[in-house]
Scaffold this motif. Structure first.
Motif, PDB file in Angstrom:
ATOM      1  N   ASN A  39      27.434 -34.098  28.982  1.00  0.00           N
ATOM      2  CA  ASN A  39      28.749 -34.190  28.821  1.00  0.00           C
ATOM      3  C   ASN A  39      29.243 -32.762  28.283  1.00  0.00           C
ATOM      4  OD1 ASN A  39      31.424 -34.902  28.607  1.00  0.00           O
ATOM      5  ND2 ASN A  39      31.089 -36.850  27.675  1.00  0.00           N
ATOM      6  N   GLY A  40      30.038 -32.047  28.849  1.00  0.00           N
ATOM      7  CA  GLY A  40      30.593 -30.894  28.457  1.00  0.00           C
ATOM      8  C   GLY A  40      31.653 -30.944  27.476  1.00  0.00           C
ATOM      9  N   TRP A  41      32.417 -32.352  27.425  1.00  0.00           N
ATOM     10  CA  TRP A  41      33.539 -32.464  26.351  1.00  0.00           C
ATOM     11  C   TRP A  41      32.838 -32.584  25.154  1.00  0.00           C
ATOM     12  CZ3 TRP A  41      37.533 -30.133  28.272  1.00  0.00           C
ATOM     13  CH2 TRP A  41      37.535 -30.312  29.723  1.00  0.00           C
ATOM     14  N   LYS A  42      31.594 -33.495  25.133  1.00  0.00           N
ATOM     15  CA  LYS A  42      30.922 -33.666  23.639  1.00  0.00           C
ATOM     16  C   LYS A  42      30.435 -32.122  23.282  1.00  0.00           C
ATOM     17  CE  LYS A  42      29.489 -38.142  24.568  1.00  0.00           C
ATOM     18  NZ  LYS A  42      28.357 -39.220  24.755  1.00  0.00           N
ATOM     19  N   THR A  43      29.946 -31.275  24.158  1.00  0.00           N
ATOM     20  CA  THR A  43      29.659 -30.082  23.504  1.00  0.00           C
ATOM     21  C   THR A  43      30.731 -29.268  22.936  1.00  0.00           C
ATOM     22  OG1 THR A  43      27.919 -30.268  25.458  1.00  0.00           O
ATOM     23  CG2 THR A  43      28.476 -27.942  24.306  1.00  0.00           C
TER      24      THR A  43
END
Length: 102
Positions: free
Chosen positions: A70-74
């Motif tokens: 997940n890019g948003w968690k990153t």
């Protein structure tokens, strides 16, 4: 040999989140880490070594950004860590400002 399609990210917003987290988020975190090191350690030494370690850390953070699902968690993790190191810089500035005023 092409990549297996089941491992590729299909959603464009996830792909863009990973790309921007890798480039911008990694750069922000790298800068915050080196600023925090410069406030707590010898500024000259950190400045000289940051030309090399900054690039190495930035590339490592780019790779880590693409390893997650997940890019948003990153993005969240990078911004949280950037905020943490920025608070360390701020606390150091307040501590030394109060100390020199006394």
């Amino acid at each position: 040999m092409p990549a297996n399609p089941k491992h590729l990210t299909k959603a464009i917003h996830q792909r863009m989140a990973k790309i921007t987290a890798a480039i911008l988020g990694g750069y922000l975190l790298t800068t915050a880490v080196h600023l925090a090191l410069a406030t707590w350690l010898d500024k000259g030494t950190v400045l000289i070594t940051s030309t090399y370690t900054g690039f190495i850390l930035w590339v490592a953070l780019m790779i880590i950004a693409f390893l997650g699902r997940n890019g948003w968690k990153t993005w969240g993790i990078y911004l949280l860590l950037t905020g943490f190191f920025s608070i360390l810089v701020y606390v150091n500035k307040i501590y030394f400002t109060v100390e020199t005023a006394l």
